[in-house]
Design a protein around this motif. Structure first.
Motif, PDB file in Angstrom:
ATOM      1  N   GLY A  39       0.836  -1.195   0.000  1.00 61.86           N
ATOM      2  CA  GLY A  39       0.000   0.000   0.000  1.00 61.86           C
ATOM      3  C   GLY A  39       0.867   1.239   0.000  1.00 61.86           C
ATOM      4  N   PRO A  40       0.298   2.383  -0.388  1.00 63.02           N
ATOM      5  CA  PRO A  40       1.068   3.624  -0.394  1.00 63.02           C
ATOM      6  C   PRO A  40       1.397   4.083   1.023  1.00 63.02           C
ATOM      7  N   ALA A  43      -1.154   4.400   4.229  1.00 61.67           N
ATOM      8  CA  ALA A  43      -2.305   3.513   4.021  1.00 61.67           C
ATOM      9  C   ALA A  43      -2.714   2.775   5.290  1.00 61.67           C
ATOM     10  N   HIS A 193       5.939  -0.254  -0.013  1.00 63.17           N
ATOM     11  CA  HIS A 193       5.259   0.505  -1.061  1.00 63.17           C
ATOM     12  C   HIS A 193       5.991   0.309  -2.383  1.00 63.17           C
ATOM     13  N   VAL A 207      -3.554  -6.060  -0.349  1.00 62.17           N
ATOM     14  CA  VAL A 207      -3.544  -4.636  -0.696  1.00 62.17           C
ATOM     15  C   VAL A 207      -4.310  -3.864   0.374  1.00 62.17           C
ATOM     16  N   TYR A 209      -5.441   0.086   1.516  1.00 60.53           N
ATOM     17  CA  TYR A 209      -5.594   1.429   0.957  1.00 60.53           C
ATOM     18  C   TYR A 209      -6.550   2.208   1.853  1.00 60.53           C
ATOM     19  N   ASN A 210      -6.128   3.399   2.251  1.00 60.94           N
ATOM     20  CA  ASN A 210      -6.944   4.223   3.153  1.00 60.94           C
ATOM     21  C   ASN A 210      -7.391   3.451   4.400  1.00 60.94           C
ATOM     22  N   PHE A 233      -2.704  -3.633  -8.600  1.00 60.96           N
ATOM     23  CA  PHE A 233      -2.923  -2.657  -7.524  1.00 60.96           C
ATOM     24  C   PHE A 233      -3.859  -1.536  -7.984  1.00 60.96           C
ATOM     25  N   VAL A 237      -7.680  -0.638  -6.567  1.00 59.89           N
ATOM     26  CA  VAL A 237      -8.013   0.674  -6.027  1.00 59.89           C
ATOM     27  C   VAL A 237      -9.183   1.279  -6.805  1.00 59.89           C
ATOM     28  N   ARG A 242     -11.917   4.305  -5.587  1.00 61.06           N
ATOM     29  CA  ARG A 242     -10.984   5.327  -5.116  1.00 61.06           C
ATOM     30  C   ARG A 242     -10.056   5.728  -6.241  1.00 61.06           C
ATOM     31  N   PRO A 244      -6.454   6.406  -7.376  1.00 62.87           N
ATOM     32  CA  PRO A 244      -5.118   6.095  -6.860  1.00 62.87           C
ATOM     33  C   PRO A 244      -4.210   7.306  -6.879  1.00 62.87           C
ATOM     34  N   TYR A 246      -0.502   7.098  -6.173  1.00 65.77           N
ATOM     35  CA  TYR A 246       0.507   6.103  -5.794  1.00 65.77           C
ATOM     36  C   TYR A 246       1.847   6.421  -6.399  1.00 65.77           C
TER      37      TYR A 246
END
Length: 248
Positions: A39-40, A43, A193, A207, A209-210, A233, A237, A242, A244, A246
């Protein structure tokens, strides 16, 4: 044949005043897995891993390691776990050997031979008598990893373990992780990441995310349907509504 479940993450939630955190994460990790937590930045990867290692208490949920609750039976849960969370810390004015000797003070089975062995495995044996104050970030990461695997842990939890490593270092550590999983049955839980390195290192990928888990799948199955892990990925997302943002 069913694989042994070694980590159970159940309904894990932690909210911070700034709105970040994690929400209702459920995840099972099995013996010998090299699990990639992808994940970024921001995240929720580090938050989840801090809870897993007892550094942060969850608002809800629990983590069980070999059946022991991290919130109710911390010592038993962490008895067979090695970890690096965020930054590989060391004592700057002790040598690499002395740092590992300190790390081994609660592990009587760790002797000089084992310390030299992990320094060899992580590629820094030639710096055994040098002090980390002079080390690059990559060398500090290698020393941190040496400490994490020092007492033959059954589970190794690594938060961004390839941070600061050059290409050669990344390959070395990737090969070490794969070798320990295959030959010793060591389970790895790795956050990153860096999509390409997760793709090359991990056999299962989750994965995040948020603060929410989007999906968990084997790398093999992902690459049957997508050209790269990056494509997967972005698809996950977008599929979850959402946009992305990234950066690898």
């Amino acid at each position: 044949m069913n694989k042994e479940k070694v980590i159970e993450i159940q309904n894990l939630t932690k909210r911070y005043p700034n709105g970040r955190g994690i929400e209702d994460i459920n995840l099972d990790i099995y013996k010998g897995d090299i699990f990639g937590f992808l994940g970024p930045n921001g995240a929720g990867k580090t938050t989840a891993m801090k809870i897993m290692t007892g550094l942060v208490r969850p608002d809800q949920g629990d983590v069980k390691i070999f059946g022991a609750s991290i919130t109710e039976d911390y010592e038993k849960a962490m008895a067979s776990v090695g970890c690096i969370i965020e930054i590989a810390e060391s004592y700057p004015y002790l040598t690499a050997y002395e740092n590992l000797r300190q790390a081994a003070r609660y592990s009587p089975q760790v002797d000089r031979k084992r310390i030299e062995e992990v320094l060899e495995l992580t590629g820094i044996h030639k710096f055994i008598n040098e002090k980390p104050q002079k080390f690059s970030l990559g060398m500090k990461q290698r020393l941190g990893l040496a400490g994490a695997i020092l007492n033959h842990p059954k589970i190794v939890i690594l938060d961004e373990p390839l941070n600061g490593l050059d290409v050669e270092g990344m390959i070395d550590i990737r090969n070490l992780i794969k070798s320990m999983a295959e030959n010793e049955g060591t389970t790895f839980f790795i956050s990153s990441h860096l999509i390409h390195d997760v793709e090359l290192t991990c056999d299962r990928i989750g994965v995040i995310y948020n603060g929410r888990m989007l999906n968990v799948e084997s790398t093999e199955n992902i690459l049957k349907d997508y050209a790269t892990l990056e494509n997967y990925f972005v698809s996950e997302v977008e599929r979850n509504g959402r946009v992305p943002n990234y950066a690898d």
